[in-house]
Design an enzyme around this catalytic site. Structure first.
Site, PDB file in Angstrom:
ATOM      1  N   SER A 150     -34.454  -7.761 -17.850  1.00  0.00           N
ATOM      2  CA  SER A 150     -34.367  -8.514 -16.600  1.00  0.00           C
ATOM      3  C   SER A 150     -34.492  -9.995 -16.930  1.00  0.00           C
ATOM      4  O   SER A 150     -34.693 -10.363 -18.087  1.00  0.00           O
ATOM      5  CB  SER A 150     -35.428  -8.055 -15.620  1.00  0.00           C
ATOM      6  N   TYR A 194       2.225   1.916  -3.375  1.00  0.00           N
ATOM      7  CA  TYR A 194       1.139   2.439  -4.210  1.00  0.00           C
ATOM      8  C   TYR A 194       0.934   3.924  -3.907  1.00  0.00           C
ATOM      9  O   TYR A 194       0.862   4.755  -4.818  1.00  0.00           O
ATOM     10  CB  TYR A 194      -0.154   1.654  -3.946  1.00  0.00           C
ATOM     11  N   ASP A 204       0.832  -1.202   0.000  1.00  0.00           N
ATOM     12  CA  ASP A 204       0.000   0.000   0.000  1.00  0.00           C
ATOM     13  C   ASP A 204       0.870   1.258   0.000  1.00  0.00           C
ATOM     14  O   ASP A 204       0.564   2.245  -0.651  1.00  0.00           O
ATOM     15  CB  ASP A 204      -0.905   0.021   1.239  1.00  0.00           C
ATOM     16  N   GLU A 255     -22.902  -5.852 -12.286  1.00  0.00           N
ATOM     17  CA  GLU A 255     -23.558  -5.594 -11.009  1.00  0.00           C
ATOM     18  C   GLU A 255     -22.620  -4.864 -10.054  1.00  0.00           C
ATOM     19  O   GLU A 255     -21.471  -5.259  -9.886  1.00  0.00           O
ATOM     20  CB  GLU A 255     -23.953  -6.949 -10.398  1.00  0.00           C
ATOM     21  N   CYS A 303     -36.445 -19.103  36.885  1.00  0.00           N
ATOM     22  CA  CYS A 303     -36.225 -19.458  38.283  1.00  0.00           C
ATOM     23  C   CYS A 303     -36.486 -18.305  39.251  1.00  0.00           C
ATOM     24  O   CYS A 303     -36.380 -18.488  40.463  1.00  0.00           O
ATOM     25  CB  CYS A 303     -34.806 -19.972  38.477  1.00  0.00           C
ATOM     26  N   ASP A 340     -26.329 -10.251  -5.850  1.00  0.00           N
ATOM     27  CA  ASP A 340     -27.428  -9.527  -5.217  1.00  0.00           C
ATOM     28  C   ASP A 340     -27.003  -8.068  -5.025  1.00  0.00           C
ATOM     29  O   ASP A 340     -26.671  -7.635  -3.937  1.00  0.00           O
ATOM     30  CB  ASP A 340     -27.760 -10.179  -3.873  1.00  0.00           C
ATOM     31  N   CYS A 394     -31.215 -22.498  38.643  1.00  0.00           N
ATOM     32  CA  CYS A 394     -32.017 -22.117  37.484  1.00  0.00           C
ATOM     33  C   CYS A 394     -32.114 -23.311  36.544  1.00  0.00           C
ATOM     34  O   CYS A 394     -31.096 -23.820  36.088  1.00  0.00           O
ATOM     35  CB  CYS A 394     -31.369 -20.939  36.762  1.00  0.00           C
ATOM     36  N   CYS A 430     -28.857 -14.293  34.283  1.00  0.00           N
ATOM     37  CA  CYS A 430     -29.615 -14.777  35.431  1.00  0.00           C
ATOM     38  C   CYS A 430     -28.605 -15.157  36.495  1.00  0.00           C
ATOM     39  O   CYS A 430     -27.616 -15.823  36.211  1.00  0.00           O
ATOM     40  CB  CYS A 430     -30.431 -15.999  35.015  1.00  0.00           C
ATOM     41  N   GLU A 461     -23.610 -18.825 -14.156  1.00  0.00           N
ATOM     42  CA  GLU A 461     -23.002 -17.794 -13.310  1.00  0.00           C
ATOM     43  C   GLU A 461     -23.747 -17.719 -11.993  1.00  0.00           C
ATOM     44  O   GLU A 461     -24.837 -18.268 -11.869  1.00  0.00           O
ATOM     45  CB  GLU A 461     -23.145 -16.427 -14.000  1.00  0.00           C
ATOM     46  N   LYS A 497     -25.905 -15.363  -9.378  1.00  0.00           N
ATOM     47  CA  LYS A 497     -26.739 -14.174  -9.522  1.00  0.00           C
ATOM     48  C   LYS A 497     -26.378 -13.230  -8.384  1.00  0.00           C
ATOM     49  O   LYS A 497     -26.689 -13.472  -7.223  1.00  0.00           O
ATOM     50  CB  LYS A 497     -28.220 -14.537  -9.465  1.00  0.00           C
ATOM     51  N   TYR A 527     -21.113  -9.029 -16.309  1.00  0.00           N
ATOM     52  CA  TYR A 527     -21.742 -10.269 -16.795  1.00  0.00           C
ATOM     53  C   TYR A 527     -22.375 -10.148 -18.180  1.00  0.00           C
ATOM     54  O   TYR A 527     -23.181 -10.979 -18.571  1.00  0.00           O
ATOM     55  CB  TYR A 527     -22.756 -10.817 -15.796  1.00  0.00           C
TER      56      TYR A 527
HETATM   57  S1  IVH Z   1     -27.777 -11.194 -17.011  1.00  0.00           S
HETATM   58  C1  IVH Z   1     -30.450 -10.034 -20.331  1.00  0.00           C
HETATM   59  N1  IVH Z   1     -26.266 -12.222 -15.130  1.00  0.00           N
HETATM   60  O1  IVH Z   1     -30.351  -9.890 -12.211  1.00  0.00           O
HETATM   61  C2  IVH Z   1     -29.868 -10.549 -19.100  1.00  0.00           C
HETATM   62  N2  IVH Z   1     -27.951 -10.671 -14.533  1.00  0.00           N
HETATM   63  O2  IVH Z   1     -33.259 -10.222 -12.917  1.00  0.00           O
HETATM   64  C3  IVH Z   1     -29.452  -9.492 -18.211  1.00  0.00           C
HETATM   65  N3  IVH Z   1     -27.997 -10.175 -12.113  1.00  0.00           N
HETATM   66  O3  IVH Z   1     -30.976  -6.818 -13.695  1.00  0.00           O
HETATM   67  C4  IVH Z   1     -28.939  -9.907 -16.920  1.00  0.00           C
HETATM   68  N4  IVH Z   1     -26.311 -11.452 -11.556  1.00  0.00           N
HETATM   69  O4  IVH Z   1     -29.138  -6.952 -11.951  1.00  0.00           O
HETATM   70  C5  IVH Z   1     -27.289 -11.398 -15.425  1.00  0.00           C
HETATM   71  N5  IVH Z   1     -24.838 -13.158 -13.566  1.00  0.00           N
HETATM   72  C6  IVH Z   1     -25.840 -12.338 -13.870  1.00  0.00           C
HETATM   73  C7  IVH Z   1     -26.500 -11.579 -12.890  1.00  0.00           C
HETATM   74  C8  IVH Z   1     -27.559 -10.769 -13.261  1.00  0.00           C
HETATM   75  C9  IVH Z   1     -27.221 -10.608 -11.130  1.00  0.00           C
HETATM   76  C10 IVH Z   1     -29.139  -9.236 -11.947  1.00  0.00           C
HETATM   77  C11 IVH Z   1     -29.116  -8.044 -12.834  1.00  0.00           C
HETATM   78  C12 IVH Z   1     -30.397  -8.060 -13.600  1.00  0.00           C
HETATM   79  C13 IVH Z   1     -31.244  -8.961 -12.770  1.00  0.00           C
HETATM   80  C14 IVH Z   1     -32.239  -9.651 -13.654  1.00  0.00           C
END
Ligand code: IVH
Length: 688
Positions: free
Chosen positions: A94, A48, A45, A188, A429, A132, A450, A444, A128, A130, A240
């Site tokens: 989505s 850097y 660090d 994400e 108790c 959050d 007890c 307690c 992959e 997903k 992604y």
């Molecule tokens: S692909 C057309 N890959 O999930 C496909 N989405 O419900 C577009 N997300 O809005 C999304 N991990 O925020 C993709 N490995 C992943 C993901 C991912 C999280 C989220 C993303 C998207 C939502 C869709």
């Protein structure tokens, strides 16, 4: 007119500095990737920081060369009045969700149908996790980050460029020879769990609002009008996919999704796809299950996995339905967080006496199981989270961890919501509940009386350094308490062999052994007895000191705070704990019962200070004594300093013989050992 400073510089110096700036930027960018993307720092660090400061100094000297993609430009700038709207060149879609194997099979069937593949041919999927977090689109023109936008409604999002620039793992410039003229990277933004914990800790110290979970913290940090705040938070990014790509160099005319992701990795984006492509549904389900198991070990939250048809040509054939691609689906894990209402808050007493507030909840399914109780940890936690009876709360259950109340939803608080008050007496108790200064936990003070603490207390009571009851293990104690054989430690000495033999997995022989061990334990030392009582803060060493200082149990029981303070190693906390213990009449009753049942100990003053005719003598008891029980006689002798042995040998000093004395008496006579009866023994004891 030129400033004297610049005037003094030669052209060659300027050129050297310009080159140095470029080199420093390239070097710092490479270190950023090593650190934030690959998790493998290549310098310290401090090193850097030195490079960073050198670059900053040069940029101050030559403001005309400062560019927006310089690594120094990640610190945030002037707050915005609001976010501008951004229309996405390619909509941000989505994903459809699947919650069961059946739904995944149906998805695969739709894909096969759409592609018209023959039976027996399986589809290749890129898989992959997903993430959050929040979806984001990063627009690079000629390799430079020009705009970052949130997903919004998929068509129009918000311009969060200033904030995104502060995220260290997002390249401000793509590091490659061949780059598309326009490249939109989709991915994400999230906050790792450790960074989330740290943020909430600082928020708490500053008395500011806490975030319910890493996703809310990431959202709150990214949607800041003041990018300096975003810069102070640790956000991460994973790529992604791609949006608009205008690519005359054809870098992105890739044939598979997996290749696209690889290309993004080569450009310096963090990706999280260490998974090979998978053919067929069974493999997908296996991946889902494995990822589910590994979920807690990841440094960030995920809420499922994503399956994507790998072949981009196939993706194109499949196309979209409403706002989701037909070629991908999210297979979700059961939600780890749900909201429900607090019906009541009461307390639970743990085996160590810790009193924990527990929220009784309207049943709700969290993480795949129905939850009706959630821990609130301690009174401070209840106050800090301001959870009230009647509140709507967010409940979280991660893995096998006990469900907990994350926070109250203040907007939904009913007017008659009630504040929780820690009770002053134990619900199990009736003993006082106390909380020591500087401690978060209330306890307690009932200790061994007890019921909630009884098992724990008994295990301690029977342990080797306490009453040393051989063979009385944890399992046995649990059973005895569960079936109601034992309510206080003195009940141990009321057990019969038959009662012991009646317990599960107890053979007649073991019952006899345990019974014998219990009887043997009746004869003990004062120090062991004090330790066995399990007075809080009184460990083995303190018990010994107390025994030595006071000599008798009565004296220890009568010692007041002032007395106790004068004892070596006994501080105010220990002294208070001892006094509180004896103040409870039920503890005195236990002692009374123990004595009545034949438990006895050496009063230290006797053995240590006064020599008796029995001091250091080896004595053997044989036959039935007229008035004393065998154990009683043994105790008297031991108190007088004798060692009571089981068999007669040349080393035996005295044999005390009663009625029906057998072979031991004969042997004593053979060896010429002094033999006496009970009356003589008592006489000698009196003479001490
Ligand atoms: S692909 C057309 N890959 O999930 C496909 N989405 O419900 C577009 N997300 O809005 C999304 N991990 O925020 C993709 N490995 C992943 C993901 C991912 C999280 C989220 C993303 C998207 C939502 C869709």
């Amino acid at each position: 007119m030129m400033t004297p400073d610049l005037f003094s510089q030669t052209d060659s110096m300027r050129t050297a500095d310009e080159q140095r700036i470029a080199r420093l930027r390239a070097e710092l960018n490479a270190h950023n990737i090593a650190y934030y993307v690959n998790d493998a720092p290549t310098i310290t660090d401090a090193e850097y920081d030195a490079l960073f400061q050198e670059l900053q100094a040069l940029e101050t000297q030559y403001p005309e060369w400062l560019t927006a993609d310089s690594p120094t430009q990640r610190v945030g700038g002037t707050p915005l009045p609001q976010f501008d709207k951004v229309r996405h060149a390619v909509p941000m879609l989505s994903l459809a969700n699947a919650f069961s194997t059946g739904e995944v099979q149906a998805f695969d069937a739709r894909v096969r149908d759409g592609l018209g593949v023959a039976d027996g041919v399986s589809i290749e999927y890129a898989v992959e996790v997903k993430f959050d977090g929040l979806a984001i689109s990063l627009r690079y023109e000629q390799g430079v980050l020009v705009q970052a936008a949130t997903r919004g409604d998929g068509e129009t999002g918000e311009d969060v460029t200033a904030n995104v620039r502060t995220i260290r793992s997002i390249p401000l410039r793509l590091q490659a020879k061949r780059i598309p003229e326009v490249l939109e990277v989709r991915g994400e933004v999230l906050m790792k769990r450790a960074d989330f914990e740290r943020l909430n800790q600082t928020q708490m110290e500053k008395g500011e609002k806490l975030f319910a979970n890493p996703r809310n913290a990431a959202a709150g940090s990214l949607r800041q009008l003041d990018s300096r705040i975003t810069a102070s938070r640790q956000l991460s990014f994973f790529a992604y996919g791609v949006g608009e790509v205008s690519d005359s160099a054809q870098v992105f005319s890739q044939v598979s999704f997996a290749r696209i992701v690889e290309q993004l990795r080569d450009y310096g984006f963090p990706v999280y796809t260490a998974h090979p492509v998978i053919r067929g549904v069974d493999g997908l389900i296996e991946f889902y299950e494995q990822t589910g198991k590994a979920r807690e070990t990841l440094p960030f939250d995920i809420d499922g996995v994503v399956y994507k048809v790998n072949d981009t040509a196939q993706q194109e054939i499949l196309g979209f339905v409403s706002r989701s691609p037909r070629w991908a689906i999210a297979h979700k894990f059961p939600a780890q967080e749900m909201s429900t209402t607090v019906l009541d808050i009461d307390v639970q007493v743990g085996r160590t006496g810790a009193v924990t507030p527990v929220a009784r909840l309207a049943p709700v399914e969290v993480g795949g199981v129905v939850v009706t109780n959630a821990t609130l940890h301690n009174a401070d936690e209840v106050a800090r989270k301001d959870v009230r009876i009647g509140d709507t709360v967010i409940v979280r259950r991660a893995g096998d961890v006990i469900p907990e109340v994350v926070m109250s939803v203040l907007e939904k608080r009913p007017v008659d919501a009630r504040v929780f008050v820690m009770p002053s007496v134990c619900p199990e108790c009736g003993s006082p509940i106390e909380r020591e200064d500087g401690e978060a936990v209330s306890r307690c003070t009932g200790g061994m009386i007890c019921p909630a603490q009884l098992k724990q207390s008994l295990m301690h009571f029977a342990s080797r350094k306490a009453m040393n009851i051989d063979g009385l293990g944890d399992k046995l104690i649990e059973q005895m308490v569960d079936v109601g054989l034992i309510k206080t430690p003195d009940d141990l000495y009321r057990l019969s062999t038959a009662q012991l033999a009646g317990l599960e997995r107890m053979a007649e022989k073991s019952a006899q052994n345990v019974y014998a061990a219990i009887q043997t334990s009746k004869s003990t030392t004062l120090a062991r007895l004090i330790y066995a009582l399990g007075i809080r803060h009184v460990g083995e060493a303190t018990a010994k000191t107390l025994a030595k200082t006071y000599g008798t149990l009565d004296a220890v029981m009568n010692a007041n705070l002032d007395d106790l303070h004068t004892v070596e190693d006994v501080g105010p906390v220990v002294a208070h704990s001892i006094v509180t213990f004896w103040a409870d009449a039920r503890h005195q009753t236990v002692i009374k019962h123990l004595v009545e049942l034949g438990v006895h100990w050496d009063d230290v003053a006797v053995t240590e200070k006064i020599a008796t005719p029995f001091t250091d003598k080896t004595v053997v008891l044989t036959g039935t004594l007229p008035t004393l029980g065998r154990e009683e006689a043994k105790a008297l002798l031991e108190q007088a300093g004798a060692k009571v042995a089981g068999s007669v040998s040349k080393k035996t000093d005295y044999v005390i013989a009663g009625v029906d004395a057998g072979s031991k008496l004969e042997k004593a006579q053979q060896l010429g050992v002094t033999v006496m009866d009970e009356a003589q023994m008592l006489m000698m004891l009196k003479r001490q």
